[in-house]
Design a protein around this motif. Structure first.
Motif, PDB file in Angstrom:
ATOM      1  N   GLN A  61       0.906  -1.359  -0.058  1.00 30.95           N
ATOM      2  CA  GLN A  61       0.024  -0.027  -0.150  1.00 30.95           C
ATOM      3  C   GLN A  61       0.800   1.188  -0.105  1.00 30.95           C
ATOM      4  O   GLN A  61       0.520   2.388  -0.764  1.00 30.95           O
ATOM      5  N   ILE A  62       1.984   1.363   0.788  1.00 35.18           N
ATOM      6  CA  ILE A  62       2.956   2.531   0.979  1.00 35.18           C
ATOM      7  C   ILE A  62       3.483   2.581  -0.315  1.00 35.18           C
ATOM      8  O   ILE A  62       3.741   3.890  -0.655  1.00 35.18           O
ATOM      9  N   LEU A  63       4.142   1.511  -1.118  1.00 29.90           N
ATOM     10  CA  LEU A  63       4.592   1.832  -2.389  1.00 29.90           C
ATOM     11  C   LEU A  63       3.742   2.341  -3.371  1.00 29.90           C
ATOM     12  O   LEU A  63       4.045   3.187  -4.139  1.00 29.90           O
ATOM     13  N   GLY A  64       2.532   1.625  -3.324  1.00 26.42           N
ATOM     14  CA  GLY A  64       1.490   2.103  -4.384  1.00 26.42           C
ATOM     15  C   GLY A  64       1.142   3.573  -4.112  1.00 26.42           C
ATOM     16  O   GLY A  64       0.965   4.276  -5.181  1.00 26.42           O
ATOM     17  N   ASP A  65       0.973   4.078  -2.863  1.00 23.89           N
ATOM     18  CA  ASP A  65       0.878   5.431  -2.597  1.00 23.89           C
ATOM     19  C   ASP A  65       1.973   6.165  -3.165  1.00 23.89           C
ATOM     20  O   ASP A  65       1.934   7.417  -3.718  1.00 23.89           O
ATOM     21  N   ALA A  66       3.168   5.876  -2.920  1.00 28.65           N
ATOM     22  CA  ALA A  66       4.587   6.709  -2.906  1.00 28.65           C
ATOM     23  C   ALA A  66       4.557   6.789  -4.781  1.00 28.65           C
ATOM     24  O   ALA A  66       5.077   7.702  -5.109  1.00 28.65           O
ATOM     25  N   LEU A  67       4.098   5.833  -5.406  1.00 28.40           N
ATOM     26  CA  LEU A  67       4.419   5.704  -6.974  1.00 28.40           C
ATOM     27  C   LEU A  67       3.207   6.105  -7.694  1.00 28.40           C
ATOM     28  O   LEU A  67       3.245   6.489  -8.792  1.00 28.40           O
ATOM     29  N   ALA A  68       2.340   6.666  -6.904  1.00 25.95           N
ATOM     30  CA  ALA A  68       1.126   7.436  -7.686  1.00 25.95           C
ATOM     31  C   ALA A  68       1.449   8.640  -8.355  1.00 25.95           C
ATOM     32  O   ALA A  68       2.159   9.498  -7.901  1.00 25.95           O
ATOM     33  N   GLY A  69       1.031   8.833  -9.659  1.00 27.66           N
ATOM     34  CA  GLY A  69       1.131   9.890 -10.397  1.00 27.66           C
ATOM     35  C   GLY A  69       2.471   9.720 -11.412  1.00 27.66           C
ATOM     36  O   GLY A  69       2.737  10.407 -12.231  1.00 27.66           O
ATOM     37  N   GLN A  70       3.351   8.694 -11.048  1.00 27.67           N
ATOM     38  CA  GLN A  70       4.201   8.390 -12.153  1.00 27.67           C
ATOM     39  C   GLN A  70       4.003   7.764 -13.412  1.00 27.67           C
ATOM     40  O   GLN A  70       2.818   7.282 -13.168  1.00 27.67           O
ATOM     41  N   ARG A  71       4.547   7.870 -14.219  1.00 25.47           N
ATOM     42  CA  ARG A  71       4.219   7.413 -15.582  1.00 25.47           C
ATOM     43  C   ARG A  71       4.388   5.888 -15.512  1.00 25.47           C
ATOM     44  O   ARG A  71       5.406   5.120 -15.284  1.00 25.47           O
ATOM     45  N   ARG A  72       3.449   5.089 -15.698  1.00 24.88           N
ATOM     46  CA  ARG A  72       3.516   3.577 -15.375  1.00 24.88           C
ATOM     47  C   ARG A  72       4.283   2.919 -16.206  1.00 24.88           C
ATOM     48  O   ARG A  72       5.087   1.959 -15.491  1.00 24.88           O
ATOM     49  N   GLU A  73       4.273   3.211 -17.445  1.00 24.74           N
ATOM     50  CA  GLU A  73       5.048   2.578 -18.464  1.00 24.74           C
ATOM     51  C   GLU A  73       6.633   2.737 -18.236  1.00 24.74           C
ATOM     52  O   GLU A  73       7.526   2.147 -18.676  1.00 24.74           O
TER      53      GLU A  73
END
Length: 336
Positions: A61-73
């Motif tokens: 959950q914390i990693l997902g929140d921290a990466l939110a907004g980054q270009r997924r590709e």
């Protein structure tokens, strides 16, 4: 940053990957964890490794929140399945079809993504037929929820049989995640040669032996306050090392070798791991952003043959090379 192919696949990963095994959700608060993830991105790290069991799902959950907004590709997100999570019911563990298909949904939800780049069997499941496990992984891939399949701490024979089934099922089985460092080389006799033959790459954890290879644990001196060796939940591996005066004394002798290469002790350890042709990426963790800058500087640094030889001479009998211990981390009985 250096980027390498993962095994024989077309997927490239950063030579240094960021892992949150013992930090996110336990040692480090969410705000600090986010700062570490953003520092990793700034340093060119694109590969992030986690598992549903870390902090009982909180780390994902914390990693997902921290990466939110980054270009997924632009990211390679790895997670794992096997160990008990949630209320730890009879089917909340292992590599059964039921657990894999339910666990991947939870991981994707917590990570805030439609797919993971690599979905890994966190251990080998002796209680489930391998055919069932690989068929479930095949469905995960065909549903677009994972692009590649990998494993962790599997033996050479287990890798060979998994690769055979993956070929039959037409799914990309590309990686193994073992512990590997200067002091722990048990994958070298069998796992590495087999992996090279099969096109499987290593994504290794504990490249600095959970801090022992930084030299901060000194013979005859108290364990530093706040270090991983003081954590009552820490692994037996680090406790055994810090109690071994001979190991600690040998590690101190690596300092002039690191200095001659223009590296810190941690950089020397990471560069040594990356020297192995079968290693695609070395996983590092961090409780402070500045730790990552030091680790990343090891990427792309080739140690001289003389340094490699001296490392072997200095560490000598302190090195564990017995390939028969591979796979012992996979419980014979299903955990609950």
């Amino acid at each position: 940053m250096e980027y390498r192919h993962l095994g024989r696949s077309g997927l490239k990963v950063s030579a240094i990957s960021y892992g949150n095994w013992v930090t996110h959700g336990s040692q480090v608060e969410a705000e600090q964890a986010t700062a570490c993830v953003h520092a990793a991105l700034d340093l060119g790290i694109t590969t992030f490794d986690t598992a549903d069991v870390y902090a009982n799902t909180v780390a994902e959950q914390i990693l997902g929140d921290a990466l939110a907004g980054q270009r997924r590709e632009s990211l390679e997100i790895f997670t794992k399945v096997y160990f008990p999570t949630g209320p730890k019911g009879p089917n909340d563990t292992g590599l059964s079809r039921k657990h894999i298909l339910e666990a991947v949904e939870g991981s994707l939800r917590r990570l805030g993504t439609d797919y993971v780049d690599l979905y890994q069997a966190h251990r080998y499941d002796h209680a489930t037929p391998l055919e069932e496990t690989m068929e479930a992984f095949a469905d995960v891939v065909r549903q677009g929820k994972a692009l590649y399949i990998g494993v962790s701490e599997w033996t050479a024979d287990q890798l060979r049989e998994g690769a055979r089934l993956a070929r039959e099922l037409h799914i990309p089985f590309v990686s193994n995640q073992p512990q590997y460092n200067m002091l722990w080389r048990v994958i070298e006799p069998d796992v590495v040669p087999t992996s090279l033959e099969l096109g499987i790459g290593q994504v290794v954890f504990s490249p600095i032996a959970q801090g022992v290879l930084t030299g901060k644990y000194r013979p005859g001196q108290p364990v530093p306050e706040g270090s991983r060796a003081t954590d009552p939940q820490g692994s037996q591996f680090i406790r055994r090392l810090v109690e071994d005066e001979d190991v600690l004394a040998r590690v101190q002798q690596l300092l002039p070798l690191a200095e001659a290469e223009g590296l810190t002790m941690a950089q020397l350890a990471i560069a040594w791991v990356l020297q192995n042709e079968n290693v695609a990426s070395a996983i590092v963790g961090a409780s402070r952003p500045e730790q990552l800058a030091d680790n990343v500087a090891a990427a792309g640094h080739r140690l001289s043959p003389e340094t490699m030889q001296r490392i072997d001479e200095v560490l000598g009998e302190a090195v564990q090379r017995d390939g028969s211990v591979v796979g012992q981390a996979s419980p014979r009985e299903r955990l609950s």
